[in-house]
Design a protein around this motif. Sequence first.
Motif, mmCIF file in Angstrom:
data_model
loop_
_atom_site.group_PDB
_atom_site.id
_atom_site.type_symbol
_atom_site.label_atom_id
_atom_site.label_comp_id
_atom_site.label_asym_id
_atom_site.label_seq_id
_atom_site.Cartn_x
_atom_site.Cartn_y
_atom_site.Cartn_z
ATOM 1 N N UNK A 1 -26.635 10.280 17.710
ATOM 2 C CA UNK A 1 -27.952 10.639 18.227
ATOM 3 C C UNK A 1 -28.331 12.009 17.661
ATOM 4 N N UNK A 2 -29.637 12.225 17.497
ATOM 5 C CA UNK A 2 -30.121 13.459 16.884
ATOM 6 C C UNK A 2 -31.021 14.227 17.847
ATOM 7 N N UNK A 3 -31.112 15.551 17.601
ATOM 8 C CA UNK A 3 -31.994 16.422 18.380
ATOM 9 C C UNK A 3 -31.805 16.213 19.882
ATOM 10 N N UNK A 4 -30.566 16.327 20.302
ATOM 11 C CA UNK A 4 -30.197 16.063 21.696
ATOM 12 C C UNK A 4 -30.259 17.365 22.505
ATOM 13 N N UNK A 5 -30.958 17.311 23.626
ATOM 14 C CA UNK A 5 -31.011 18.430 24.570
ATOM 15 C C UNK A 5 -30.525 17.937 25.922
ATOM 16 N N UNK A 6 -29.685 18.749 26.562
ATOM 17 C CA UNK A 6 -29.111 18.330 27.845
ATOM 18 C C UNK A 6 -29.012 19.516 28.780
ATOM 19 N N UNK A 7 -29.098 19.234 30.057
ATOM 20 C CA UNK A 7 -28.867 20.244 31.084
ATOM 21 C C UNK A 7 -28.214 19.568 32.274
ATOM 22 N N UNK A 8 -27.386 20.324 32.981
ATOM 23 C CA UNK A 8 -26.703 19.733 34.117
ATOM 24 C C UNK A 8 -26.224 20.773 35.104
ATOM 25 N N UNK A 9 -25.978 20.314 36.314
ATOM 26 C CA UNK A 9 -25.423 21.161 37.377
ATOM 27 C C UNK A 9 -24.276 20.416 38.026
ATOM 28 N N UNK A 10 -23.142 21.108 38.182
ATOM 29 C CA UNK A 10 -21.984 20.561 38.879
ATOM 30 C C UNK A 10 -21.813 21.334 40.175
ATOM 31 N N UNK A 11 -21.807 20.599 41.286
ATOM 32 C CA UNK A 11 -21.643 21.200 42.598
ATOM 33 C C UNK A 11 -20.665 20.366 43.409
ATOM 34 N N UNK A 12 -19.824 21.037 44.204
ATOM 35 C CA UNK A 12 -18.876 20.348 45.089
ATOM 36 C C UNK A 12 -17.992 19.370 44.328
ATOM 37 N N UNK A 13 -17.635 19.738 43.106
ATOM 38 C CA UNK A 13 -16.706 18.930 42.333
ATOM 39 C C UNK A 13 -17.319 17.729 41.650
ATOM 40 N N UNK A 14 -18.651 17.571 41.696
ATOM 41 C CA UNK A 14 -19.284 16.416 41.070
ATOM 42 C C UNK A 14 -20.622 16.768 40.461
ATOM 43 N N UNK A 15 -21.195 15.826 39.729
ATOM 44 C CA UNK A 15 -22.482 16.033 39.083
ATOM 45 C C UNK A 15 -23.582 16.022 40.137
ATOM 46 N N UNK A 16 -24.346 17.098 40.195
ATOM 47 C CA UNK A 16 -25.475 17.202 41.115
ATOM 48 C C UNK A 16 -26.788 16.839 40.419
ATOM 49 N N UNK A 17 -26.917 17.236 39.172
ATOM 50 C CA UNK A 17 -28.070 16.835 38.365
ATOM 51 C C UNK A 17 -27.659 16.833 36.905
ATOM 52 N N UNK A 18 -28.299 15.952 36.140
ATOM 53 C CA UNK A 18 -27.996 15.846 34.715
ATOM 54 C C UNK A 18 -29.177 15.185 34.030
ATOM 55 N N UNK A 19 -29.593 15.749 32.917
ATOM 56 C CA UNK A 19 -30.658 15.122 32.135
ATOM 57 C C UNK A 19 -30.361 15.326 30.661
ATOM 58 N N UNK A 20 -30.656 14.319 29.867
ATOM 59 C CA UNK A 20 -30.444 14.395 28.426
ATOM 60 C C UNK A 20 -31.516 13.575 27.731
#
Length: 409
Positions: free
Chosen positions: A173-192
């Motif tokens: 995949x090309x030109x990939x942008x991602x952001x994420x938050x890990x809270x309480x030992x798990x993924x709280x938010x993630x976008x790509x």
Amino acid sequence: DDSSRRTLAPGLETILTGVTDIIVDREQEDMWVTASLREATFSLPWIGWSKGRGIPASVAFQLLDRGSQTTLDQFNFKGDGFGATGRIDVGTDGLNAARLRQVSLNPGDNFSVDLSREGERFDIDVDGSLIDLRALMRHVRAQLQATGDPGDDTPVNIEARFRTVAGFNGETMRNVSASGRIRNGGIDSFSVTGVGASGMPFSVVINGQGAERRMRVEAFDAGEFLRFLDLYGQIQGGALGLDLTAASNGDLRGPLEIRDFRIFNEPALDRLVSTRPDETGSLRDAINRDLDLREVPFDSGVADLVFGSGSLDVSQAYIRGPLVGFAMQGRVFDRNNQTRITGTFLPAYGLNSIFAEIPLLGLLLGNGRDRGLIGVTFLLEGDFDQPRVTVNPLSVIAPGIFRNIFQFR
């Protein structure tokens, strides 16, 4: 060992455990350290990467001891196909900051990492030309299926940008942008978001934990996207949409839709039409038609999915095309990689669906829009990668309204 290393460089237990053989060259208050990490575990728990015990690796750095903070300057970590250079700051309560360049976790990787600590939270910014994300994707899957004690509850924010991302099955995949938050030992938010090699875009958005989790996936080349994730390799093209919502028990439930796609060289499909429903012939013989299933076009596929802890169930699944169609339900896979799916295979689906459109005839014979006049019920069970196919011999000639009698239970 861990105890003596805590005295020499406190806080490294976040990323390093086990025995390390070291050479120390002291220059007044500062020290040059060279260490073998062969018998140690070096890990980045936030992204699911680690160098295990027994894998050769070494690290060299200048150790600057400033009382409450220790700096690993001119840091040089290297192994076979992985490594990084830069600077790491460690306090009495653990890792404080890191600025790493020429980072490679897999052969061919090239990116940089800037990490800072705000209280208990880590902020990580990643930028690079190439990264192999297969290990991270496995980690994300495990996180999405995690139950019970989450383990490390360190909060982490991640921002990342890559010009090229390598996935499974040779897909990139090309030109990939991602952001994420890990809270309480798990993924709280993630976008790509990104663009496949075909030029078609994709996006994944995950929000919430537990019963609050929501997930939306869109891909305008479904085959490429599914191969990249190593979910299914026999689809070409297609536009995919998936919406999942968490249930009270933590399962993710929701509809899947794929339009205008082809399935090619699917062994289970070929075994289905080649299986003999009686002692005299196969399904091809029963309908007196040669079905070329090397590449089969479909107009649409819809299904209701339930992702449990290590399992996937499907219901109300209908795949419609001009040549063949399916109606299916059952367990796609469980924790033991076993499958059990029952359904109806409809050859000449375009012709069959005509009967369903005639009000009375469709009701009596077609058994609804997705249960054609001519078809065969089947059972797929066993190992997910190579399930056994069983065909009900009586269902080949049964009109749609009677076919439910012969369905597998």
